[in-house]
Design an enzyme around this catalytic site. Structure first.
Site: not given
Length: 677
Positions: A461, A350, A346-348, A365, A344
């Site tokens: 978050d 992969t 995200g904003a910060y 990550k 997946g």
């Protein structure tokens, strides 16, 4: 007369020749373009590429402030690139609407992906492409002197490339320019991919026929004035501004390699003999010696960098007890970060799946490189995860910061995220018991961060995509990149609240003060997601239902919860399911209270969810079944209590701290629970 003529001609010729240098100098000053903006002290300086500059001879003229900053009119420029100009518009109540004309130049204008925010308007606002809830969220804290002033939003509803200035002035009888919001896809049928607040995107162009470099592509445009225009971009493998009049396009790497010298493209044919002779004489010595030195230096450099990296991490995170992997090992584990291994994005960054020195799968990550803040977030996440230990918090198993990369290694969660299951992106959906168990375990993890850690940790978050599920559908909270220690935030007022739209505490936006109740609000949104299966923000829903928190509080407050319950839950399958769904909905309602003092603590939330989950085993017998009621839930089989949905009133919710409380000493205590007035 006849003698004077040669003298007159000589004087005329002298005058003409003396005038020529002045004409050349004047034309040169007109055609010269100053592309550097320096401060009045001469220090620093910003240099822009063609066709931008700061003098009259430039194709696109921008302004240069006394501090060495580029501006458009009075508005500072954030950056300039090959597609547009991003300008910052700070929110201001009494800025005249006439200043908006500064954003419209001969070669630039605001694109249709902007929404202009106006103030003190005499006409009713037209529908805006940006939902009103987002405008209110970002600008509700603006206090203008006129109490009757309202914020009006203008955006192009037609398929135009740029905003029409005249139409903006006519349709909006407004006095002041407040600010602007920019989105990637504001004028399309799709929801905006991302929003940029207090900025406006300006599109730019050059008029006329394409005058691009041979290695550049020409993108033909139509200016707002209806004239033919264009922009140039270098093709792949080349770099530069792409214009003939500018630096053109050049290969991304040096052309002057040995093949270039031999072919005569670099230095001419006169250097061929010298090049070949030097290669033949020195090859046998330099190649062997160079390879040996290169291997030694690379090994030493790698060893020093690893020690330096570990030392920096140790200084930043205290006693470091996690392994540090090399970038090559991580790259090999993910097959070169192949899309087949991607879990997946995200904003910060992969997340990829991979195996490092073991047969177990790991979650890797890879942080998307942005700026120095991204390194701070990585170190912050390592520090926080290394200091906590809870079965429902994801474990950090290693990291890598080689070659400027920022990589974190976590335990692998084979069942993905709660978000994927709730929104039917993965699997066939979750039963109510699994959803309730996930909610209870997640609440326990957050309560641990708030209460068991000194100082407490605020996640900042909490959302369904940050709740991971293992092979047994046990939850683990992840992504500590935005987390902060409570003692740091107690006296700190944040000027830029961070988080995910739809989950953010509205009071956090108002006073910019972070507390544990901000996580409670975000968790309340997750509870509503669990009950409804809907997204926290969904622009495909009606405008007044885009925000799930607002939709849920409206339905629960009116006693219409059944309208939004996920049909997959089957709430009427038995009395316990119906009762527990309503109890969790009431708990979510309290978590979503606007005033943070009205919200329960995460410890209270975790205890109530755990009681609700355990009550399933307590109330198995028919005599002890319990149904949702507005007054009493009785254990008697002859009870005539109504089973209508819970209907909460503000006066009731403001005066009670706990609802539907159960005894834990025996399995038959479910018969006594009372709604306090």
């Amino acid at each position: 007369m006849f003698r004077a003529k040669p003298t007159f001609v000589l004087l005329l010729i002298t005058f003409i020749f003396g005038l020529i240098p002045w004409i050349k100098a004047h034309n040169s000053s007109l055609s010269f373009c100053n592309r550097t903006c320096a401060s009045k002290h001469g220090s620093g300086g910003l240099t822009l590429p063609y066709p931008f500059g700061f003098s009259d001879g430039c194709e696109i003229k921008l302004n240069c402030s006394a501090t060495g900053k580029a501006t458009v009119g009075e508005f500072p420029i954030q950056f300039v690139n090959g597609d547009g100009i991003r300008v910052n518009i700070q929110r201001k109540c009494n800025r005249s609407l006439k200043t908006v004309a500064q954003l419209f130049g001969p070669n630039y204008a605001p694109t249709a992906n902007n929404a202009i925010l106006l103030n003190n308007c005499t006409e009713a606002a037209f529908p805006c492409e940006i939902p009103s809830i987002l405008v209110q969220t970002h600008f509700s804290s603006v206090s203008c002197s006129d109490s009757n002033s309202t914020i009006s939003c203008y955006s192009e509803r037609n398929k135009r490339a740029f905003i029409d200035l005249e139409r903006l002035k006519k349709e909006r009888k407004c006095e002041y320019l407040l600010s602007s919001i920019s989105a990637e896809s504001l004028n399309t049928s799709e929801a905006p991919v991302s929003l940029a607040v207090e900025v406006v995107e300006l599109g730019w162009w050059l008029e006329g026929q394409c005058r691009c470099d041979v290695n550049a592509n020409c993108r033909e445009l139509v200016s707002p004035h209806g004239r033919k225009a264009y922009r140039c971009n270098c093709t792949e493998g080349f770099e530069g501004d792409g214009y003939k009049a500018g630096s053109g396009c050049r290969k991304a790497f040096s052309k002057c390699n040995p093949a270039g010298y031999i072919s005569g493209k670099c230095g001419g044919t006169t250097r061929i003999v010298m090049l070949v002779g030097g290669i033949v004489v020195a090859a046998s010595l330099t190649i062997s010696l160079g390879l040996i030195m290169c291997c030694i230096s690379r090994r030493c450099l790698k060893w020093k960098m690893r020690r330096l990296t570990k030392r920096h991490l140790s200084e930043a995170t205290g006693n470091l007890n996690i392994p540090i992997y090399s970038f090559k090992d991580v790259e090999k584990a993910t097959n070169g970060f192949s899309d087949k291994y991607r879990l997946g994005t995200g904003a910060y960054g992969t997340v990829y799946a991979g195996k490092l020195n073991c047969d177990e799968w790991l979650a890797i990550k890879r942080i998307r490189y942005r700026d120095a803040d991204s390194i701070e977030q990585v170190v912050n996440e390592i520090k926080l995860i290394s200091t906590v230990s809870h079965p429902n918090l994801v474990r950090l198993l290693g990291c890598s910061i080689d070659y400027g990369e920022q990589i974190l290694v976590y335990e692998f969660m084979p069942n993905g995220t709660l978000c994927q299951h709730l929104h039917r992106e993965r699997g066939d959906g979750l039963s109510w018991l699994i959803r309730l168990t996930v909610a209870a375990e997640t609440a326990q993890a957050i309560a641990y961060l708030h209460s068991a850690i000194k100082p407490p940790i605020y996640h900042r978050d909490i959302k369904s995509s940050n709740i991971l599920l293992d092979q047994n559908f046990r939850s683990k909270v992840a992504d500590f990149g935005l987390s902060r220690l409570g003692m740091v935030e107690t006296s700190h007022i944040s000027t830029a609240p961070q988080g995910t739209p739809g989950y953010l505490d509205p009071q956090y936006h108002q006073n910019f003060h972070l507390s544990d109740k901000s996580d409670v609000y975000s968790f309340g949104v997750v509870l509503v997601e669990i009950i409804t299966g809907l997204k926290a923000v969904d622009f495909s829903r009606p405008q007044n239902e885009v925000n799930l928190a607002a939709l849920a509080t409206d339905r629960i407050g009116k006693g219409c919860l059944d309208e939004i319950i996920d049909p997959l839950i089957e709430p009427h399958r038995d009395a316990w399911t119906l009762w527990s769904v309503h109890r969790v909905a009431e708990l979510a309602f309290r978590c979503l209270a606007f005033h943070r003092d009205m919200r329960p603590s995460m410890t209270e939330v975790a205890a109530e969810l755990d009681q609700t989950r355990r009550s399933r085993s307590w109330g198995n017998s028919e005599d002890n079944t319990c149904t949702p009621s507005s007054e009493v839930c009785s254990s008697s089989s002859s009870s005539n209590v109504s089973e209508r949905p819970l209907n909460f009133h503000k006066a009731e919710l403001a005066g009670r701290r706990e609802l539907l409380t159960f005894g834990e000493k025996s399995h038959v205590n479910l018969a006594q629970h009372i709604l306090r007035d």
